[in-house]
Design a protein around this motif. Sequence first.
Motif, PDB file in Angstrom:
ATOM      1  N   VAL A   1     -27.603  -3.309 -12.926  1.00 10.93           N
ATOM      2  CA  VAL A   1     -28.634  -4.071 -12.209  1.00 10.93           C
ATOM      3  C   VAL A   1     -28.852  -3.459 -10.826  1.00 10.93           C
ATOM      4  O   VAL A   1     -29.997  -3.299 -10.378  1.00 10.93           O
ATOM      5  CB  VAL A   1     -28.252  -5.564 -12.112  1.00 10.93           C
ATOM      6  N   ALA A   2     -27.767  -3.080 -10.156  1.00 14.49           N
ATOM      7  CA  ALA A   2     -27.892  -2.472  -8.832  1.00 14.49           C
ATOM      8  C   ALA A   2     -28.694  -1.178  -8.885  1.00 14.49           C
ATOM      9  O   ALA A   2     -29.567  -0.946  -8.034  1.00 14.49           O
ATOM     10  CB  ALA A   2     -26.505  -2.219  -8.238  1.00 14.49           C
ATOM     11  N   VAL A   3     -28.447  -0.342  -9.883  1.00 18.06           N
ATOM     12  CA  VAL A   3     -29.195   0.909 -10.021  1.00 18.06           C
ATOM     13  C   VAL A   3     -30.651   0.646 -10.374  1.00 18.06           C
ATOM     14  O   VAL A   3     -31.550   1.321  -9.876  1.00 18.06           O
ATOM     15  CB  VAL A   3     -28.539   1.839 -11.066  1.00 18.06           C
ATOM     16  N   ALA A   4     -30.908  -0.357 -11.212  1.00 24.80           N
ATOM     17  CA  ALA A   4     -32.287  -0.679 -11.553  1.00 24.80           C
ATOM     18  C   ALA A   4     -33.069  -1.122 -10.318  1.00 24.80           C
ATOM     19  O   ALA A   4     -34.244  -0.790 -10.160  1.00 24.80           O
ATOM     20  CB  ALA A   4     -32.327  -1.763 -12.633  1.00 24.80           C
ATOM     21  N   VAL A   5     -32.418  -1.859  -9.438  1.00 25.38           N
ATOM     22  CA  VAL A   5     -33.071  -2.346  -8.220  1.00 25.38           C
ATOM     23  C   VAL A   5     -33.103  -1.260  -7.144  1.00 25.38           C
ATOM     24  O   VAL A   5     -34.113  -1.089  -6.449  1.00 25.38           O
ATOM     25  CB  VAL A   5     -32.362  -3.616  -7.707  1.00 25.38           C
ATOM     26  N   LEU A   6     -31.998  -0.539  -6.984  1.00 25.72           N
ATOM     27  CA  LEU A   6     -31.863   0.502  -5.953  1.00 25.72           C
ATOM     28  C   LEU A   6     -31.419   1.816  -6.605  1.00 25.72           C
ATOM     29  O   LEU A   6     -30.237   2.178  -6.553  1.00 25.72           O
ATOM     30  CB  LEU A   6     -30.830   0.083  -4.904  1.00 25.72           C
ATOM     31  N   PRO A   7     -32.332   2.543  -7.243  1.00 23.70           N
ATOM     32  CA  PRO A   7     -31.951   3.740  -7.989  1.00 23.70           C
ATOM     33  C   PRO A   7     -31.270   4.828  -7.153  1.00 23.70           C
ATOM     34  O   PRO A   7     -30.545   5.663  -7.703  1.00 23.70           O
ATOM     35  CB  PRO A   7     -33.263   4.253  -8.574  1.00 23.70           C
ATOM     36  N   ASP A   8     -31.463   4.785  -5.842  1.00 30.11           N
ATOM     37  CA  ASP A   8     -30.793   5.787  -5.009  1.00 30.11           C
ATOM     38  C   ASP A   8     -29.276   5.645  -5.030  1.00 30.11           C
ATOM     39  O   ASP A   8     -28.556   6.581  -4.675  1.00 30.11           O
ATOM     40  CB  ASP A   8     -31.319   5.749  -3.575  1.00 30.11           C
ATOM     41  N   LEU A   9     -28.760   4.491  -5.472  1.00 27.82           N
ATOM     42  CA  LEU A   9     -27.307   4.328  -5.622  1.00 27.82           C
ATOM     43  C   LEU A   9     -26.744   5.336  -6.623  1.00 27.82           C
ATOM     44  O   LEU A   9     -25.589   5.738  -6.514  1.00 27.82           O
ATOM     45  CB  LEU A   9     -26.960   2.906  -6.078  1.00 27.82           C
ATOM     46  N   LEU A  10     -27.558   5.728  -7.590  1.00 26.45           N
ATOM     47  CA  LEU A  10     -27.161   6.749  -8.555  1.00 26.45           C
ATOM     48  C   LEU A  10     -27.710   8.117  -8.158  1.00 26.45           C
ATOM     49  O   LEU A  10     -27.040   9.131  -8.343  1.00 26.45           O
ATOM     50  CB  LEU A  10     -27.652   6.379  -9.963  1.00 26.45           C
TER      51      LEU A  10
END
Length: 135
Positions: A18-27
């Motif tokens: 969910v975090a990556v879907a919302v903030l893809p820069d985390l990946l």
Amino acid sequence: MTVRLLRAVGAATAVYGVAVAVLPDLLARPSGLVDDDGRSERATRTSLRPLGWREAASGLAMVLAPEGPALRTAAYLRIAADFGDAALLAATLQGGERKAKAVAVSLGWGALSVVGLLGTMPSRPGGGGLLRGRR
């Protein structure tokens, strides 16, 4: 099967997805898919969001699947995704150290699910060890 471990891997995967879907820069950032300012391009963010939802869905499946064949199937899917990610990242990411870390993380999460499938946790005195019994 160590249900608690599989559920924990699933929960962590779901939250991360969910975090990556919302903030893809985390990946994107640790994978080196960003510019000099640490920001990814719109196309990169667009392509990473579905990956985040895949992570979230597979993680939720591990959390919610009934113990037994359904949970085993969810874990097999998670393992295939993690080991598949490792192979793709090894083949495509630039930078030796960055690539090694990304591959290690993917293999590590997949390995945790393998351990969860193979292991048992004692539920009573004298209960199973790593490969004794199926709970």
